[in-house]
Structures are given as structure tokens and as C-alpha cells.
Write an enzyme that holds these catalytic residues in place. Structure first.
Site, mmCIF file in Angstrom:
data_model
loop_
_atom_site.group_PDB
_atom_site.id
_atom_site.type_symbol
_atom_site.label_atom_id
_atom_site.label_comp_id
_atom_site.label_asym_id
_atom_site.label_seq_id
_atom_site.Cartn_x
_atom_site.Cartn_y
_atom_site.Cartn_z
ATOM 1 C CB THR A 129 -0.937 0.009 1.218
ATOM 2 O OG1 THR A 129 -1.767 -1.156 1.188
ATOM 3 C CG2 THR A 129 -1.822 1.246 1.219
ATOM 4 C CD1 TRP A 185 -1.130 0.915 -6.265
ATOM 5 C CD2 TRP A 185 -1.739 2.720 -5.114
ATOM 6 N NE1 TRP A 185 -2.156 1.527 -6.953
ATOM 7 C CE2 TRP A 185 -2.544 2.635 -6.266
ATOM 8 C CE3 TRP A 185 -1.942 3.787 -4.234
ATOM 9 C CZ2 TRP A 185 -3.537 3.568 -6.549
ATOM 10 C CZ3 TRP A 185 -2.926 4.716 -4.510
ATOM 11 C CH2 TRP A 185 -3.717 4.607 -5.657
ATOM 12 C CG HIS A 186 -0.284 5.832 -1.575
ATOM 13 N ND1 HIS A 186 -0.717 4.673 -0.971
ATOM 14 C CD2 HIS A 186 -1.381 6.637 -1.654
ATOM 15 C CE1 HIS A 186 -2.015 4.778 -0.696
ATOM 16 N NE2 HIS A 186 -2.440 5.949 -1.108
ATOM 17 N N GLY A 187 3.745 5.640 -4.042
ATOM 18 C CA GLY A 187 4.870 6.317 -4.644
ATOM 19 C C GLY A 187 6.176 5.583 -4.447
ATOM 20 C CG PHE A 200 -0.723 9.231 -5.274
ATOM 21 C CD1 PHE A 200 0.510 9.181 -4.648
ATOM 22 C CD2 PHE A 200 -1.644 10.178 -4.861
ATOM 23 C CE1 PHE A 200 0.807 10.051 -3.601
ATOM 24 C CE2 PHE A 200 -1.360 11.033 -3.816
ATOM 25 C CZ PHE A 200 -0.142 10.966 -3.193
#
Length: 474
Positions: free
Chosen positions: A317, A320-322, A474
């Protein structure tokens, strides 16, 4: 192109409405083709060269979906899903994480070139969305879509294309081919869109000015109070920015007959971190739950496996955001908090007064947004040191006074807007709906408020005011 732009509001959207609704409902395929064409134009406007990348992603989902459906053996069906996963994450990995991986290798002494790769808009969202289709076909939870243009419409549908919510195919499966556009849905969708636009233009952008001014300044100028003002401002900015886009996407979808699921449900009223993640970015957390956490075994195979699965999910998670250590740290922060609530202090927390539970949850969430906002680990540590009392410029400085004087009204409005005030008012009016004033407010109040907020938002746009969209990174 973004929803909160003159070109979208003045040109793209009115032209789409005209071209779409001038076609009678019975010509569903033509309406779908128009919506797909405009969706591709919408995406191509921001980066024409990456339109081919999205079309390649759609092709992977379509071919692998056919393969899964028509494969004669379970082994071949699994192979099709494996190819879809590898193909999708190869594209996502190259464009989003190749530079980060090169930086890690360089820090370990391997002198490899660091590529300068521009992140395609929305790639994280449409990759997850398309992959969920293939997996759901494999699980026989979704029907095969034989028409490539309808599958393309599902993945490329412009309201949710570049910044979510992550819409599951099963949510819109029937509506792609058989939906009922009507005035009630259109008006409700338009009101939802205008409220989302106001969130973005009037609240998120104002908080962005405060947060950027504090986070981007040298750490030597931080006082304790200024650090907290910046952290709280970013806490409001990220919520109103993210939820505004979801509101606008859900509203636009409703106008064209699609019913997307809710993505934010007043997360800042949560009384635990677990509750916070039931309310925050619901489409993302349920995606990881259904396609990563549960397939790994969830909490069904003992504490060790459960802890392992939580660690994996929250590492992914964060990533996934960066492609940055601060996002991984942010994911691990929530991993520790969720495991702590599950195994250590959760029972004790349940017996605390509500104000303690809410206050402690918001404290932990605000700290998480500092991890999220800071661009480097040294900046994270310097900022948190300032928040806990070790600020270079003491407890209070002149900038703290300026920020509060300049923005205290917006801070107050944000506090109110983050609460389910609308729901409380509607419940109160519904209890007295026999009175004509209550009936009038229930029927026309949201529309009148939306119109007023639209004029204020449009005035902001016309003046060319500060208008970032942090969702797009994102």
C-alpha cells in the site's frame, strides 16, 4: 485535463453532454462509443504519448480475459492470470519504480544510470482496475466481456480514469450495456460534482497554500506551533483533495447512468485507526483486501500468518502511493498501528472515552500525513522533532501568528466540512418534513447550495488561483 479547469468546465464537458444526450437511449452502443471517444481525448489531452500505454494495458486485460474464459484446463487459466499480472506490473514497475530501484542500487555501490521517467497519469488506478477484471473473470465472479470497446470503456471511463475511485468491473458490468440515464440521477450527480468542485477549489487549495508554504520552507524556520499548523493544513488538504476528486468522479458517473461506490466516508470522525481505514480510500483498501490479503490467507491461519499478511499488504500500500522511502515508511506506520490495535492496545482503547479515542486516532493520522508529505527521510525526522517540541525556532514565531490570522476562518470551515453535518441536517429535517420549510430545504437546499458554491469556485478558477491536484502523483 482536470475537472477543476476552465477547459473542462467551459468546453469539454458541455460538448460531451451535447454529443451524448442528443443520441436517443435506444442507441446504447453509439452513446458508449461517444463516451469512450471523449474519455480517450480526456486522457490524451494530458499526455498523448501515454495514451498508447493505456491502450496496451487495455489490450492485455482483454486478451487475458479471453484466455482465462476459454482455456481448457485450470493450469492454462492460472497461466493467463499470471501473464496478466506480470504484464500489468511490468508496465507499472518500469514507469513508476525503475528510477527508485536505480537509486537504491547506486546507494549500494552499483553505479547504474538513473533513468528520468515521467509517471503516466493514472497508471496506478487503471492498472489495478483492469487487473481486477481478469482476476474476477478467473474467479467466475464477473462475466467475460467479448466486446473490446466495452471493456475499454470500463477501464478508460474518464470520471475515474486518472485518479479513481478504483471501480470494480462487477460494479458497472450491467450498466455498461444497459443503464438508465434519468433526470433524478443527472441532477443528483451534478450536485455531487459541484460540491466536490467546491471542496477542491475553496478548501483543498487554500490548505495547500498553507501546507506548501510550511513544508517547503527550510526546517530552521520551524517553530512547534508552525509545524503543527502545517501538519493540520496538509491533513485537511489531502482529505479535501482526494475526496473532492472522488465526489466529482461519482457525480459525473451518476450523470451518465453509472453508480460508483463511495470512496470516502468522513474518515476524520474515526475513533480508531482500524475504523479510519474503513472510511478512507475505500476502493483501494478493499482492492488490497480482496486481491492480496484474503488470497494470502487473511487472518484464517493463525497469528503469524495474519501478521505477515498485514505487513505485506501495508508495504505494498505504501509502495503503491509512490516510489520513495517516505511512502514505505508511511505504510509501515499504519501496519504497526493496525497490528497494535489488533494485538496490544485495542481492547483498552475500546474502554476509553470517545474523545480520547478520537483524539488519539487523529494524532496518529496527522503524524502519518507528515510521513506522507515530506519528500525525504531527513525531512521527516526534522519535521516530527519540531512537532514534539524540539523546534529550531521555539514554541511560537511570527509565521505562526500570520498563518492563523490569515487562514483561521478556512481552518474552521474545514473542521466543519470534515464532519457529516449534511447528514445530520438531513436527518433533522426529515423528522419534521411535514413542515413546508423543511420540505423545501430537503428538496431544494442541496441544489441552491451547490449553485452558490459553483459560482464561488468558478470565480476562483477565473482568477487563475493556486490549483494543484496532488492525486495525480499516484
Amino acid at each position: 485535463m482536470v475537472f477543476s479547469s476552465i477547459i473542462f468546465l467551459n468546453y469539454f464537458f458541455p460538448l460531451l453532454l451535447f454529443c451524448y444526450f442528443i443520441i436517443p437511449k435506444k442507441f446504447r452502443n453509439i452513446r458508449n462509443d461517444i463516451l469512450l471517444a471523449f474519455s480517450l481525448i480526456f486522457y490524451g489531452f494530458g499526455g498523448p504519448k501515454y495514451l498508447l500505454l493505456m491502450l496496451l494495458s487495455i489490450t492485455i486485460q482483454y486478451v487475458c480475459g479471453l484466455w482465462v474464459h476459454y482455456a481448457q484446463s485450470q493450469t492454462m487459466r492460472k497461466l493467463a492470470v499470471f501473464v496478466a499480472i506480470v504484464g500489468n506490473f511490468a508496465l507499472l514497475g518500469y514507469f513508476k519504480y525503475m528510477g527508485f530501484l536505480a537509486e537504491i542500487l547506486c546507494s549500494l555501490g552499483f553505479m547504474v544510470p538513473i533513468p528520468e521517467i515521467v509517471l503516466p497519469i493514472g497508471i496506478s488506478f487503471y492498472t489495478f482496475q483492469g487487473l481486477s477484471y481478469v482476476i474476477d473473470v478467473y474467479r467466475k465472479e464477473a462475466k467475460l466481456q467479448k466486446n473490446p470497446f466495452r471493456l475499454a470503456l470500463y477501464i478508460a471511463l474518464f470520471p475515474q480514469l486518472v485518479a479513481g475511485p478504483i471501480v470494480r468491473y462487477t460494479t458497472v458490468e450491467e450498466e455498461i450495456g444497459n443503464r438508465n440515464e434519468n433526470f433524478a440521477d443527472f441532477s443528483d450527480g451534478l450536485i455531487r460534482f459541484l460540491f466536490g468542485l467546491a471542496k477542491k477549489m475553496l478548501l483543498a487549495n487554500a490548505m495547500a497554500e498553507v501546507a506548501n508554504g510550511i513544508f517547503d520552507a527550510p526546517a530552521s524556520g520551524l517553530s512547534v506551533s508552525l509545524a503543527w499548523i502545517g501538519a493540520i493544513a496538509y491533513t485537511f488538504q489531502i482529505y479535501f483533495d482526494f475526496s473532492a476528486y472522488s465526489d466529482m468522479a461519482i457525480g459525473l458517473g451518476r450523470m451518465f447512468g453509472f453508480h460508483f461506490l463511495e470512496n470516502f466516508n468522513y474518515p476524520y470522525i474515526s475513533k480508531s485507526v482500524t475504523e479510519f481505514w474503513r472510511r478512507w480510500h475505500i476502493s483501494l483498501s478493499t482492492w488490497f483486501r480482496d486481491y492480496v490479503y484474503i488470497p494470502l490467507g487473511g487472518n484464517r491461519k493463525g497469528s503469524f500468518t495474519h501478521i505477515r499478511n498485514i505487513v505485506i499488504v501495508w508495504f505494498l500500500t505504501g509502495l503503491w502511493h509512490g516510489a520513495s522511502w517516505n511512502f514505505i515508511l508511511w505504510g509501515m506506520w499504519f501496519c504497526i498501528l493496525l497490528l497494535g490495535e489488533k494485538y496490544i492496545w485495542g481492547n483498552a482503547l475500546k474502554h476509553c472515552p470517545k474523545i480520547i479515542r478520537h483524539g488519539s486516532t487523529m494524532f496518529l493520522v496527522i503524524i502519518s500525513w507528515v510521513l506522507f508529505r515530506c519528500e525525504t527521510l531527513p525531512q521527516v525526522f526534522a519535521y516530527i522533532k519540531a512537532m514534539i517540541g524540539m523546534a529550531p525556532d521555539g514554541l511560537w514565531n511570527a509565521r505562526s501568528s500570520y498563518m492563523l490570522v490569515q487562514y483561521h476562518v478556512i481552518f474552521l470551515i474545514c473542521c466543519i466540512a470534515a464532519l457529516p453535518i449534511k447528514n445530520w441536517i438531513q436527518d433533522l429535517l426529515s423528522q419534521k418534513k411535514e413542515h413546508w420549510i423543511c420540505q423545501f430545504l430537503l428538496s431544494w437546499g442541496p441544489a441552491l447550495c451547490a449553485i452558490g458554491l459553483f459560482f464561488l469556485s468558478y470565480m476562483k478558477l477565473q482568477t487563475g488561483s493556486f490549483n494543484p491536484f496532488i492525486y495525480f502523483q499516484f
